[in-house]
Every structure is written in structure tokens, then in C-alpha cells.
Scaffold this motif. Structure first.
Motif, PDB file in Angstrom:
ATOM      1  N   PRO A   1     -36.486  27.038  23.823  1.00 25.94           N
ATOM      2  CA  PRO A   1     -36.045  26.231  22.674  1.00 25.94           C
ATOM      3  C   PRO A   1     -36.804  26.593  21.393  1.00 25.94           C
ATOM      4  O   PRO A   1     -37.788  27.334  21.401  1.00 25.94           O
ATOM      5  CB  PRO A   1     -36.336  24.796  23.123  1.00 25.94           C
ATOM      6  CG  PRO A   1     -36.370  24.854  24.613  1.00 25.94           C
ATOM      7  CD  PRO A   1     -36.953  26.209  24.934  1.00 25.94           C
ATOM      8  N   TYR A   2     -36.342  26.006  20.286  1.00 27.74           N
ATOM      9  CA  TYR A   2     -36.828  26.358  18.947  1.00 27.74           C
ATOM     10  C   TYR A   2     -38.348  26.280  18.776  1.00 27.74           C
ATOM     11  O   TYR A   2     -38.952  27.209  18.212  1.00 27.74           O
ATOM     12  CB  TYR A   2     -36.132  25.469  17.904  1.00 27.74           C
ATOM     13  CG  TYR A   2     -34.630  25.522  17.981  1.00 27.74           C
ATOM     14  CD1 TYR A   2     -33.918  26.650  17.559  1.00 27.74           C
ATOM     15  CD2 TYR A   2     -33.903  24.444  18.480  1.00 27.74           C
ATOM     16  CE1 TYR A   2     -32.521  26.703  17.628  1.00 27.74           C
ATOM     17  CE2 TYR A   2     -32.513  24.486  18.557  1.00 27.74           C
ATOM     18  CZ  TYR A   2     -31.836  25.605  18.140  1.00 27.74           C
ATOM     19  OH  TYR A   2     -30.467  25.651  18.222  1.00 27.74           O
TER      20      TYR A   2
ATOM     21  N   LEU B   1     -28.581  28.113  23.572  1.00 24.70           N
ATOM     22  CA  LEU B   1     -29.285  26.894  23.976  1.00 24.70           C
ATOM     23  C   LEU B   1     -28.306  25.744  24.184  1.00 24.70           C
ATOM     24  O   LEU B   1     -27.322  25.602  23.446  1.00 24.70           O
ATOM     25  CB  LEU B   1     -30.314  26.504  22.916  1.00 24.70           C
ATOM     26  CG  LEU B   1     -31.468  27.483  22.694  1.00 24.70           C
ATOM     27  CD1 LEU B   1     -32.327  27.025  21.515  1.00 24.70           C
ATOM     28  CD2 LEU B   1     -32.321  27.625  23.951  1.00 24.70           C
TER      29      LEU B   1
ATOM     30  N   PRO C   1     -28.016  21.929  23.714  1.00 25.69           N
ATOM     31  CA  PRO C   1     -28.716  20.840  23.025  1.00 25.69           C
ATOM     32  C   PRO C   1     -28.752  19.538  23.823  1.00 25.69           C
ATOM     33  O   PRO C   1     -29.492  18.615  23.450  1.00 25.69           O
ATOM     34  CB  PRO C   1     -27.904  20.664  21.739  1.00 25.69           C
ATOM     35  CG  PRO C   1     -26.542  21.170  22.078  1.00 25.69           C
ATOM     36  CD  PRO C   1     -26.761  22.294  23.044  1.00 25.69           C
TER      37      PRO C   1
ATOM     38  N   THR D   1     -35.923  19.505  22.619  1.00 24.30           N
ATOM     39  CA  THR D   1     -36.408  20.637  21.821  1.00 24.30           C
ATOM     40  C   THR D   1     -35.322  21.675  21.564  1.00 24.30           C
ATOM     41  O   THR D   1     -35.502  22.563  20.726  1.00 24.30           O
ATOM     42  CB  THR D   1     -37.595  21.313  22.529  1.00 24.30           C
ATOM     43  OG1 THR D   1     -37.222  21.620  23.881  1.00 24.30           O
ATOM     44  CG2 THR D   1     -38.816  20.404  22.529  1.00 24.30           C
ATOM     45  N   ALA D   2     -34.185  21.577  22.292  1.00 24.77           N
ATOM     46  CA  ALA D   2     -33.069  22.509  22.084  1.00 24.77           C
ATOM     47  C   ALA D   2     -31.993  21.913  21.180  1.00 24.77           C
ATOM     48  O   ALA D   2     -30.979  22.561  20.929  1.00 24.77           O
ATOM     49  CB  ALA D   2     -32.455  22.901  23.422  1.00 24.77           C
ATOM     50  N   ASN D   3     -32.222  20.704  20.689  1.00 26.07           N
ATOM     51  CA  ASN D   3     -31.252  20.038  19.823  1.00 26.07           C
ATOM     52  C   ASN D   3     -31.641  20.259  18.358  1.00 26.07           C
ATOM     53  O   ASN D   3     -32.663  19.738  17.899  1.00 26.07           O
ATOM     54  CB  ASN D   3     -31.205  18.545  20.128  1.00 26.07           C
ATOM     55  CG  ASN D   3     -30.046  17.844  19.437  1.00 26.07           C
ATOM     56  OD1 ASN D   3     -29.645  18.226  18.334  1.00 26.07           O
ATOM     57  ND2 ASN D   3     -29.501  16.828  20.081  1.00 26.07           N
TER      58      ASN D   3
ATOM     59  N   ARG E   1     -35.127  17.767  14.786  1.00 29.93           N
ATOM     60  CA  ARG E   1     -36.288  18.576  14.442  1.00 29.93           C
ATOM     61  C   ARG E   1     -36.993  18.136  13.163  1.00 29.93           C
ATOM     62  O   ARG E   1     -38.046  18.668  12.823  1.00 29.93           O
ATOM     63  CB  ARG E   1     -35.895  20.057  14.282  1.00 29.93           C
ATOM     64  CG  ARG E   1     -35.236  20.717  15.476  1.00 29.93           C
ATOM     65  CD  ARG E   1     -35.949  20.518  16.781  1.00 29.93           C
ATOM     66  NE  ARG E   1     -37.381  20.771  16.729  1.00 29.93           N
ATOM     67  CZ  ARG E   1     -38.249  20.163  17.509  1.00 29.93           C
ATOM     68  NH1 ARG E   1     -37.857  19.250  18.375  1.00 29.93           N
ATOM     69  NH2 ARG E   1     -39.527  20.443  17.416  1.00 29.93           N
TER      70      ARG E   1
END
Length: 438
Positions: A284-285, A369, A371, A376-378, A382
Motif C-alpha cells: 500500500p501507499y 491495490l 481499497p 492503507t490501500a484506500n 490518507r
């Protein structure tokens, strides 16, 4: 290059043995030298071997010129000294470095003068800002906080550690069970280590160039609804930061400079690791190393000081330019920080700093990814705003073989964490650094 060896004598001042300097006079004609207010032009063994006889034939003239000892760093333009002398003075290189110079307030007010920044006591008498003291730099957690004099280099190393433990939504803490009600996987804890090498060089007294190369190590612990725990790791060179600091104000023991920079997307945005979803899953991001985009980093920095304390403030932004190769861009950031420092001695100072930071959600999304699997992948979870309090210590070497070097330490704790979550919350950060200039 023609060089002329100058000895500046001071009228009305008690001066130790005359200080010698070599000045570049390529652009000065004999007439300009004749008209210039040069005191005691004379030769030395070195100057004789590299200087033409014609360049040394400027007559002696009586004039009140004062040059402070130590580094010839910054010059205040005198009222009546011809531009020819100023041209030479800007390229002065010390040959003999006198440490003390008795000053008389009456002589200062009566005489036009050139002045070098490098001696804190004399700079204070003349109401000038100086970096030659332990609080002459901002707390070590602040980047791009100071400029340098023409021709000066500075190299630095910083180590930064950040720990995040537990999740938050808005200003409220969330339990792991709260997160697992919304997502099949919850992050538990994350640490980040960063090693950063920095370099600064000043091509002029008003412009300082800088570059920073980070190496980042990240680790995140997770748990699934079934109770399976796993850890992912990533590491590598981060985004390189380049820029310039442009001094726009330097009076009354205060300085202001503009921060103009950008980042180069050298950090990876394709980090992978083994997870319950598979042996080569895209992370994830937050676990990616770079942004994947060229980013602008504009800002402005203010510095001020008194005899025993100093203060400063800095506003910085990160503006993302377009989307990266994975179809997203990180949110823009804005940071405002202010600090105060107390100089306990010529070696030690302590600081207190308040930092506010806000950043936006991710624009776009990495199609690899999911979400809905983990927060953390959404990309819409953030953004956030934080306020931190930092406690710092600076150690400075005013003389000796390490003269001009310093060590900085800063420990920061959060006062406010308002996150668009579930998001991991930062618990504390530590920054250590070493800087040396020459």
C-alpha cells in the motif's frame, strides 16, 4: 589572474598586527586602483611571484576602512568607498586570521567600513545576525534553515526515526477491533528509519544551493480478522531533493530567505512483499519509498537572534506535479514551524519548536491495490493535520580542529492528531544530525 596583496589599516582603532588579504583585481584598471581608497598597498613573497608590477603601483591614501577578523563572509557597503574597492573586497580570501579586534563605538560611527560575518561578539556589537554560535542553525529537524557565505560548503548527515502505533479517525483513537469491523486487515504498527546525506554550497552571499539524498527503511505490522499477524518491509533510496535558498533580507540581527526547490522521483513506487494475499503483493501507499512525481517545494524562512537567545519560523509546501506511472499522486502538503532557542554557552544551546502540518488525500489510485482490503490501500483515507512539539539540543565547536561543526538532536511528540482514518498515528520522532562547514 592578477592578485594584489592589501593590508587594511584602521583609523581611530587599536588593531593587532595588520591583517593581510589577497584580492582579485582582474577587472580593476590602474586608474581605478589609483582612485580607490586602498590603504598600505604592499607586496609579500607570495604576491610578488604572481602579481604584475603595474598592478602594485596604486598610491597609498589615508581612509577609514575597518575589516573585522575571521571569515570574510558578508560585507556592509560603506558610504564613501569607491565601487572598485568593493569589487575587490567581495573576493577577499584570508591569509592571516586575526582572532581579536578591539572596537570603539565612536570609531564605528565615524568611519565607513567593510565588515565580515564570522565573529559572534563583533557581529552583535554591529547589530548583525551570525551563524557562528550553537543556536546559529535551527533545530536539526528543520531543513533549509540557513544560508552560507560565498564559496562556503557544508556537508551534513541526519538520522530520523518515526514510530506509529495504533489507529485514529479524526481525533479519536480506534482499537484494532474497530478497524477490523471495516476492513479484513488492520495495520498495527509502523516504523520508519531515514538516513539523509546533505550538501550545501554558496556561489554568492545571497544564494545557497542545496541537495539531499535519503535512504529509507520502512516496516509495518498487520493483523487479519482471522488473527494472522504478518510484517511487510521496504527500503531504498528516496526522492532526491534539490533547491536553492535566496537571501532577501539581512539587517538588525534578522534574516529572511526564500526556499525554492523540487524533488526528483528516484524513490520506488513498486515495492512488493509477501502477504496473506500472495508472495509478491504490491504494498500500500505508506510503504512505498517515493512519490513517483516531480514535486515543487517552495517556502520562506525567517531568523532572528539576540545575545543569548534566537528564534525563527519557516513555512514550506510540497506541490505535486501530475500523476505518477501508477495513476495517482500523493496529496499536497503544507508545513508551518516556529522555534526559540537559548544559548547557554558558546558550545551549547537548547530549543523548543512547534510544528503544524496538513496534507491531502491521494488523487487517483493504484489499480493494483484493493481499497476495501486494508485502510492503507484506500486513497481517500490518507489526509490529516498534526501539531508536534519538539525539544532540541545543539552542540557547536567555536574553535579547534572541528571549528564550525555541530551536532543536533531533536525529540518530538504530538499535541494534535486529526486524521482521515482509520490511519496509523505517529507517537514520536527522533532526529540526530552532524553538520560541518568550510
Amino acid at each position: 589572474m592578477n592578485l594584489i596583496h592589501l593590508s587594511f589599516a584602521c583609523v581611530g582603532l587599536s588593531l593587532l598586527p595588520t591583517v593581510g588579504f589577497a584580492a582579485d583585481v582582474d577587472n580593476l584598471s590602474q586608474k581605478q586602483l589609483s582612485d580607490a581608497a586602498i590603504v598600505n598597498v604592499q607586496t609579500s613573497p607570495v604576491a610578488q611571484s604572481i602579481t604584475s608590477a603595474a598592478a602594485l603601483q596604486a598610491p597609498e591614501r589615508s581612509v577609514s576602512l575597518m575589516l573585522l577578523p575571521a571569515d570574510a563572509a558578508r560585507f556592509v557597503q560603506p558610504v564613501d568607498v569607491p565601487e572598485a574597492v568593493l569589487l575587490a573586497a567581495r573576493s577577499i580570501t584570508p591569509i592571516v586570521n586575526s582572532k581579536t579586534l578591539p572596537l570603539s563605538p565612536s570609531a564605528l560611527s565615524a568611519s565607513p567600513f567593510l565588515i565580515a560575518d564570522g565573529n559572534p561578539a563583533e557581529a552583535a556589537k554591529l547589530n548583525l545576525w551570525t551563524s557562528a554560535r550553537p543556536d546559529g542553525h535551527a533545530p536539526i529537524g528543520v531543513m533549509g534553515d540557513h544560508t552560507h557565505k560565498k564559496g562556503e560548503w557544508m556537508f551534513s548527515y541526519r538520522y530520523m526515526f518515526m514510530e506509529m502505533d495504533g489507529n485514529r479517525d479524526g481525533t479519536n483513537s480506534l482499537s484494532t477491533a474497530d478497524v477490523l469491523q471495516q476492513f479484513p486487515v488492520s495495520p498495527l504498527r509502523m516504523t520508519m528509519h531515514m538516513h539523509m546525506l546533505g550538501a550545501m554550497y554558496a556561489p554568492s552571499d545571497n544564494v545557497t544551493l542545496m541537495g539531499m539524498l535519503p535512504f529509507v527503511i520502512k516496516e509495518m505490522d498487520h493483523v487479519t480478522r482471522r488473527g494472522t499477524q504478518f510484517t511487510t518491509k521496504s527500503s531504498g533510496i528516496g526522492d532526491i531533493k534539490l533547491g536553492g535558498l535566496i537571501k532577501i533580507y539581512d539587517q538588525n540581527r534578522q534574516r529572511i530567505h526564500l526556499n525554492a526547490g523540487f524533488t526528483v522521483p528516484t524513490g520506488s513506487i513498486n515495492e512488493r512483499a509477501t502477504t496473506p494475499a500472495g508472495p509478491n503483493s504490491v504494498l500500500p501507499y505508506p510503504m512505498q519509498i517515493g512519490s513517483g512525481t516531480f514535486d515543487l517545494t517552495p517556502g520562506i524562512t525567517y531568523l532572528g537572534e539576540a545575545d543569548s537567545f534566537s528564534w525563527g519560523a519557516q513555512a514550506m509546501g510540497v506541490l505535486r506535479l501530475g500523476r505518477n506511472s501508477n495513476s495517482y499522486r500523493l496529496g499536497n502538503q503544507f508545513e508551518l514551524t516556529g522555534w526559540g532557542a537559548y544559548k547557554w554557552s558558546d558550545v551549547v544551546s537548547t530549543s523548543l519548536r512547534l510544528k503544524g502540518k496538513t496534507w491531502g488525500d491521494i488523487d487517483g489510485a493504484d489499480p493494483r491495490l484493493n481499497p476495501n482490503l486494508i485502510p492503507t490501500a484506500n486513497p481517500e483515507l490518507r489526509s490529516g493535520t498534526t501539531i508536534d512539539l519538539g525539544l532540541g539540543l545543539n552542540l557547536y565547536a567555536p574553535n579547534g580542529p572541528l571549528q564550525g561543526s555541530r551536532i543536533g538532536i531533536e525529540f518530538a511528540l504530538p499535541l494534535l492528531r486529526d486524521l482521515d482514518g482509520p490511519q496509523l498515528e505517529t507517537d514520536w520522532t527522533l532526529t540526530l544530525g552532524v553538520q560541518t562547514s568550510f
